[in-house]
Scaffold this motif. Sequence first.
Motif, mmCIF file in Angstrom:
data_model
loop_
_atom_site.group_PDB
_atom_site.id
_atom_site.type_symbol
_atom_site.label_atom_id
_atom_site.label_comp_id
_atom_site.label_asym_id
_atom_site.label_seq_id
_atom_site.Cartn_x
_atom_site.Cartn_y
_atom_site.Cartn_z
ATOM 1 N N UNK A 110 -1.941 -6.366 -0.390
ATOM 2 C CA UNK A 110 -2.254 -5.614 -1.610
ATOM 3 C C UNK A 110 -3.246 -4.494 -1.305
ATOM 4 N N UNK A 111 -4.247 -4.782 -0.476
ATOM 5 C CA UNK A 111 -5.237 -3.766 -0.123
ATOM 6 C C UNK A 111 -4.627 -2.667 0.730
ATOM 7 N N UNK A 112 -3.786 -3.040 1.677
ATOM 8 C CA UNK A 112 -3.153 -2.047 2.551
ATOM 9 C C UNK A 112 -2.303 -1.062 1.762
ATOM 10 N N UNK A 113 -1.617 -1.568 0.741
ATOM 11 C CA UNK A 113 -0.760 -0.701 -0.074
ATOM 12 C C UNK A 113 -1.514 -0.082 -1.254
ATOM 13 N N UNK A 114 -2.819 -0.259 -1.271
ATOM 14 C CA UNK A 114 -3.699 0.323 -2.289
ATOM 15 C C UNK A 114 -3.411 -0.211 -3.691
ATOM 16 N N UNK A 115 -2.948 -1.448 -3.755
ATOM 17 C CA UNK A 115 -2.761 -2.105 -5.046
ATOM 18 C C UNK A 115 -4.049 -2.864 -5.370
ATOM 19 N N UNK A 116 -5.087 -2.125 -5.649
ATOM 20 C CA UNK A 116 -6.398 -2.738 -5.804
ATOM 21 C C UNK A 116 -6.470 -3.651 -7.030
ATOM 22 N N UNK A 117 -5.692 -3.335 -8.064
ATOM 23 C CA UNK A 117 -5.678 -4.203 -9.241
ATOM 24 C C UNK A 117 -5.117 -5.586 -8.896
ATOM 25 N N UNK A 118 -4.137 -5.624 -7.986
ATOM 26 C CA UNK A 118 -3.576 -6.915 -7.569
ATOM 27 C C UNK A 118 -4.583 -7.704 -6.740
ATOM 28 N N UNK A 119 -5.257 -7.008 -5.826
ATOM 29 C CA UNK A 119 -6.285 -7.671 -5.011
ATOM 30 C C UNK A 119 -7.395 -8.225 -5.897
ATOM 31 N N UNK A 120 -7.784 -7.445 -6.889
ATOM 32 C CA UNK A 120 -8.838 -7.885 -7.802
ATOM 33 C C UNK A 120 -8.399 -9.108 -8.604
ATOM 34 N N UNK A 121 -7.141 -9.118 -9.016
ATOM 35 C CA UNK A 121 -6.620 -10.258 -9.780
ATOM 36 C C UNK A 121 -6.619 -11.523 -8.929
ATOM 37 N N UNK A 122 -6.208 -11.413 -7.682
ATOM 38 C CA UNK A 122 -6.210 -12.565 -6.786
ATOM 39 C C UNK A 122 -7.628 -13.071 -6.546
#
Length: 361
Positions: free
Chosen positions: A76-88
């Motif tokens: 998620x971080x590599x693909x810049x999906x920061x909202x997903x990383x934050x949710x996890x």
Amino acid sequence: MALQEVIANDNVNELYSLIERDGNLLDHGSKGPFPNTPLHDAADKGQTKVAMEIATLKPSFTRKLNRGGHSPMHLALQKKHYHTARALMTLNPKLIRVRGRGGITPLHFVAREKGDNQENLELLELLAEFLSACKSSIEDLTNQCETAVHVAVRTGNTEAFKVLFEWLKQVHLIEVLDWKDQDGDTVLHIAKSKKQLEIVKLLDQYMDVNAKNFRGETALKIFQVNPSGGPDVAGSFRCEGSRERCYTPTLSLSQFSEREPTDSEKFTNSFSVQDKSNREIIIVVSTLIAGVTYQAALTPPGGYWQDSSSNSTANSSGIALGKPHEAGDIILSGSSLFIYTLSNSWAFSPRLPPSRPPLFN
């Protein structure tokens, strides 16, 4: 509809429809030591809703590494999906400590990454959130024995370093700056070798310029061999008579344990309890003391009079026990009652036991 389509559409309802038809749906292809689970796919695509549902149903997937050595949060971080990383992270803060390829954790990752203005602000915010959610993540090392602070300095991420630096001061973990990587380099060695003058100035008051790496080099020597910056930077690395502060070598653990705490450390120790285990012990002991004290207040020595009397009374030994009394009055009286009450109340007064003195003021 196939699982991949459900993930692509971020459709939670369809996910459960598939699970109703096949209870082992999420396990297909998720076996083996390095599986690419459906959670990896959802995190890689930034499909937060489905990712959270899968992570809830299959918590073990959150920590698994795929063949590339990445956990779902790493992807998620590599693909810049920061909202997903934050949710996890909100689902399980300890996911911040999962070591992936090269021993890199999500904290290391955000400490090294830089982007444009908006993205950089989001990364710094995420870095602060990671530190707040999982304090112990600062202790994690890469395979090169680097902390997140090492990573930030080595990659020249000055803004991330500032976030880490201020946080370390706030939580009284400034000693982490003295940790060494596999080459024995502290963050000051790295900052000097890379001529990161802004970082050097921040570290000047907190680190020992005479600490050596495994090559026998000190930060002072690195500066002398490869000088950079103006007189203000150079001045902080020189000792000119009594006008300049000279750093002393780092104390060994035994020396540190034996030395007398400074006045500043004594003051700090009086008002702070920095270690989590100490705080937990204090809570337990305080609860026990409060319980015993409260019970003592309810059952004083001698107890209470069971009946009323208009005459003075004496015990079996002929000792006077007090003045006329009413049923329910405390038998103990006079100065004895005063001393007992005062001592019992004193147990409730707030007192902090001395904590381990901080390594730095």
